[in-house]
Design an enzyme around this catalytic site. Structure first.
Site, PDB file in Angstrom:
ATOM      1  N   CYS A 123       0.545  -0.910  -1.226  1.00  0.00           N
ATOM      2  CA  CYS A 123      -0.792  -0.537  -0.774  1.00  0.00           C
ATOM      3  C   CYS A 123      -1.540   0.249  -1.866  1.00  0.00           C
ATOM      4  O   CYS A 123      -0.953   0.691  -2.860  1.00  0.00           O
ATOM      5  CB  CYS A 123      -0.696   0.252   0.526  1.00  0.00           C
ATOM      6  SG  CYS A 123      -2.236   0.278   1.473  1.00  0.00           S
ATOM      7  N   ASP A 124      -2.829   0.439  -1.636  1.00  0.00           N
ATOM      8  CA  ASP A 124      -3.776   0.854  -2.677  1.00  0.00           C
ATOM      9  C   ASP A 124      -3.353   2.050  -3.525  1.00  0.00           C
ATOM     10  O   ASP A 124      -3.443   2.026  -4.756  1.00  0.00           O
ATOM     11  CB  ASP A 124      -5.133   1.194  -2.055  1.00  0.00           C
ATOM     12  CG  ASP A 124      -5.807   0.011  -1.395  1.00  0.00           C
ATOM     13  OD1 ASP A 124      -5.161  -1.045  -1.287  1.00  0.00           O
ATOM     14  OD2 ASP A 124      -6.953   0.148  -0.976  1.00  0.00           O
ATOM     15  N   LYS A 125      -2.934   3.146  -2.870  1.00  0.00           N
ATOM     16  CA  LYS A 125      -2.694   4.383  -3.608  1.00  0.00           C
ATOM     17  C   LYS A 125      -1.314   4.416  -4.236  1.00  0.00           C
ATOM     18  O   LYS A 125      -1.017   5.315  -5.023  1.00  0.00           O
ATOM     19  CB  LYS A 125      -2.880   5.600  -2.687  1.00  0.00           C
ATOM     20  CG  LYS A 125      -4.211   5.618  -1.943  1.00  0.00           C
ATOM     21  CD  LYS A 125      -5.397   5.344  -2.848  1.00  0.00           C
ATOM     22  CE  LYS A 125      -6.696   5.178  -2.073  1.00  0.00           C
ATOM     23  NZ  LYS A 125      -6.768   3.968  -1.248  1.00  0.00           N
ATOM     24  N   CYS A 195      -3.495  -6.683   0.729  1.00  0.00           N
ATOM     25  CA  CYS A 195      -4.697  -7.377   1.203  1.00  0.00           C
ATOM     26  C   CYS A 195      -5.188  -8.396   0.182  1.00  0.00           C
ATOM     27  O   CYS A 195      -5.205  -8.146  -1.026  1.00  0.00           O
ATOM     28  CB  CYS A 195      -5.781  -6.360   1.518  1.00  0.00           C
ATOM     29  SG  CYS A 195      -5.319  -5.202   2.815  1.00  0.00           S
ATOM     30  N   SER A 471     -14.128   0.941   0.071  1.00  0.00           N
ATOM     31  CA  SER A 471     -12.949   0.097  -0.060  1.00  0.00           C
ATOM     32  C   SER A 471     -13.191  -0.985  -1.092  1.00  0.00           C
ATOM     33  O   SER A 471     -14.325  -1.415  -1.321  1.00  0.00           O
ATOM     34  CB  SER A 471     -12.632  -0.544   1.295  1.00  0.00           C
ATOM     35  OG  SER A 471     -11.757  -1.622   1.156  1.00  0.00           O
TER      36      SER A 471
END
Length: 558
Positions: A123-125, A195, A471
């Site tokens: 995930c992103d972080k 995603c 986002s």
């Protein structure tokens, strides 16, 4: 001891018998005490599909080191799901998680005396968190991307998580039924992986590969594919070579390497979050990178990728045609990246790309001569509203200038309620404030309101500005990272409804059109909000965090 620069303090000598006794209990044998000890930082968790498969990848990464002369030790760190926490108070913890990930990897690796490090993120972080830790430790290290998700399907068309956010807006506008909204919800996310557009996770994974800190191709592989398992094995093997040659992150993470990362982020039409994260990563590596570097590089680098959210295609389709290596080759052949930068293969970028063919075609990734946009979509804006900088995402489809009347909200929730009640109209500039790093705290992403606006068909008619973030899934006329933030008394704190706001991406200006006299009068009445209610991690973050223009870092370098 050779290749055991750190672990020899733990494993060598009669006085270390207690240390070895503890290690025997977790599977060490006599020969293992003579091997480099490799930390494998897994971000596995069942809190998000982005990370639900990473425990398996960690096993493959460990095997890659164990079969090439190392001894792997797998340990976990946290992750949070941006997709699940989006639009809720929990999103305040998203950016905080970057710091917790970095701190925990640094803590475990330094405490246990690891000689090298493999980190695996989804995930992103996860990505910037892992890289910040690797830069701080400066021990031979490689980042492995967990990989992208396969697309879902609805009415025989590919969809993803952003499709669901936008469907909420369509439902509120009575364009789809409740049943269709539920069908989209059920179909969008078919399994493991990050995603599926050029959102923040895929942006950062691609930037890290361009930086030289991942193996070639790592950023553009499907999470459940055989080549992702091979990537883990290859990374384990490559790390042992880095240890033998004593090649460390700061040898790779140079200013030129960060310029390569920025170039790739622009070419891919990547997330605004890349500005925040690359600056933070560079700070950890003791490289001076500023928002002005994005402006300098952006003037000469075109947007080439027709990928969601602004474009047509999903990440899986980019992976199918070859992914990042041929794009890097295209950029190298056009003198847009530095080919002499060292990478985790032990070779330079140019050497890695020597036998790579540019077979991308021109549909998903445009040719240099026919770009989607001739310069960067990431535009740094300054002006009376953002003297220290703000980050706009301008694909070109929205136009270059937007001027409209402010409609002001002091939180994301207030804004979302107004959008769903159709109080936001054509010509409005939505202002969401007190969502900055300190004031939020945590600098939430505004995917829910921007997606709702898109779903209502107002994407070309409304602009957003915020001291929070957007986002990677956001598209439209949006400006985030406004500094100084409202909590620090930036002018965004005194905007009123109907004030005229101008966003000019061609002149790189963001301004509110009120007189200096009126500004002074409003500032005298403004009071800083109290943070006395904060506790725990969110309190510590608010007390330590720098401004967004400095990367929202927490290690006192601001």
């Amino acid at each position: 001891m050779k290749n055991k620069k750190y672990s020899s303090y733990v494993t060598k000598g009669l006085d270390k018998a207690p240390n070895r006794a503890m290690l025997r209990a977790v599977g060490f044998t006599n020969p293992d005490f003579d091997k480099p000890i490799i930390g494998v930082a897994s971000t596995w968790a069942m809190v998000t599909p982005c990370n639900m498969h990473i425990n398996g990848l960690a096993d493959h990464a460990a095997k890659g080191t164990n079969t090439n002369g190392g001894k792997a030790v797998i340990f976990n760190t946290i992750t949070v799901s941006d997709g699940i926490s989006m639009g809720t108070p929990g999103m305040k913890y998203s950016l905080i998680s970057r710091e917790v990930i970095a701190d925990s990897i640094e803590t475990v690796s330094a405490a246990e005396g690891f000689d090298g490090l493999l980190t695996i993120g989804g995930c992103d972080k996860n990505m910037p968190g892992c890289l910040i830790a690797m830069a701080r430790l400066n021990r031979p290290s490689i980042f492995i991307y967990g990989g992208s998700i396969m697309p879902g399907r609805h009415k025989d068309k590919p969809i993803d998580v952003v499709s669901v956010f936008e469907a909420v807006g369509s439902y509120s506008n009575k364009q789809i039924s409740k049943e269709e909204l539920e069908d989209i919800e059920k179909s969008a996310i078919p399994g493991p992986g990050s995603c599926g557009g050029m959102y923040t996770a895929n942006t950062m994974a691609s930037a890290i590969e361009a930086l030289g800190m991942s193996m070639p191709g790592s950023s553009t592989q499907i999470a459940i594919s055989p080549n992702k398992k091979k990537d883990c094995l290859d990374s384990g093997k490559a790390l042992m070579t880095l240890i033998k040659k004593n090649i460390r992150p700061k040898d790779i993470m140079t200013k030129e390497a960060f310029e390569n990362a920025i170039t790739v982020t622009i070419a891919l039409g990547g997330s605004t979050n890349a500005v925040l994260h690359l600056i933070a990563m560079a700070s950890a590596a003791e490289i001076k990178l500023t928002i002005d570097d994005f402006t300098r590089i952006g003037k000469k680098v075109p947007v080439l990728a027709d990928l969601k959210p602004s474009g047509t295609y999903l990440m899986a389709e980019f992976c199918q045609i070859g992914g990042l290596p041929p794009l890097l080759k295209r950029l190298l052949d056009n003198n847009l990246i530095h080919g002499d930068c060292l990478t985790v293969t032990g070779k330079t970028m140019k050497q890695n790309l020597k036998n790579v063919k540019d077979n991308l075609g021109t549909k998903i990734i445009r040719d240099i001569s026919n770009p989607i946009k001739k310069d960067s979509h990431l535009v740094i804006l300054k002006g009376n509203l953002s003297p220290d900088g703000a980050v706009a995402k301008i694909s070109g489809k929205e136009g270059l200038v937007f001027e409209g009347s402010a409609i002001v909200f002091n939180s994301e929730e207030e804004c979302m309620e107004a959008i769903l009640k159709k109080k936001v109209k054509k010509g409005h500039v939505i202002v969401i404030r007190y969502e900055g790093p300190r004031g939020g705290p945590g600098m939430r992403e505004m995917l829910a309101p921007t997606s709702a606006i898109m779903g209502q068909g107002l994407g070309s008619d409304v602009a957003f500005i915020t001291d929070g973030r957007f986002s990677g899934g956001t598209h439209g006329f949006v400006v985030g990272h406004i500094t100084p933030e409202a909590f620090d008394g930036g002018l965004i704190s005194i905007i009123k409804n109907n004030d005229l706001i101008r966003i000019d991406s061609s002149k790189r200006v963001l301004e509110v059109k009120i007189s200096k006299k009126e500004i002074t009068a409003r500032q005298k009445k403004w009071k800083k909000p109290s943070q006395k209610h904060l506790t725990g991690a969110i309190y510590k973050y608010s007390a330590l965090v720098s401004s967004a223009s400095k990367g929202a870092i927490t290690d006192g370098k601001d």
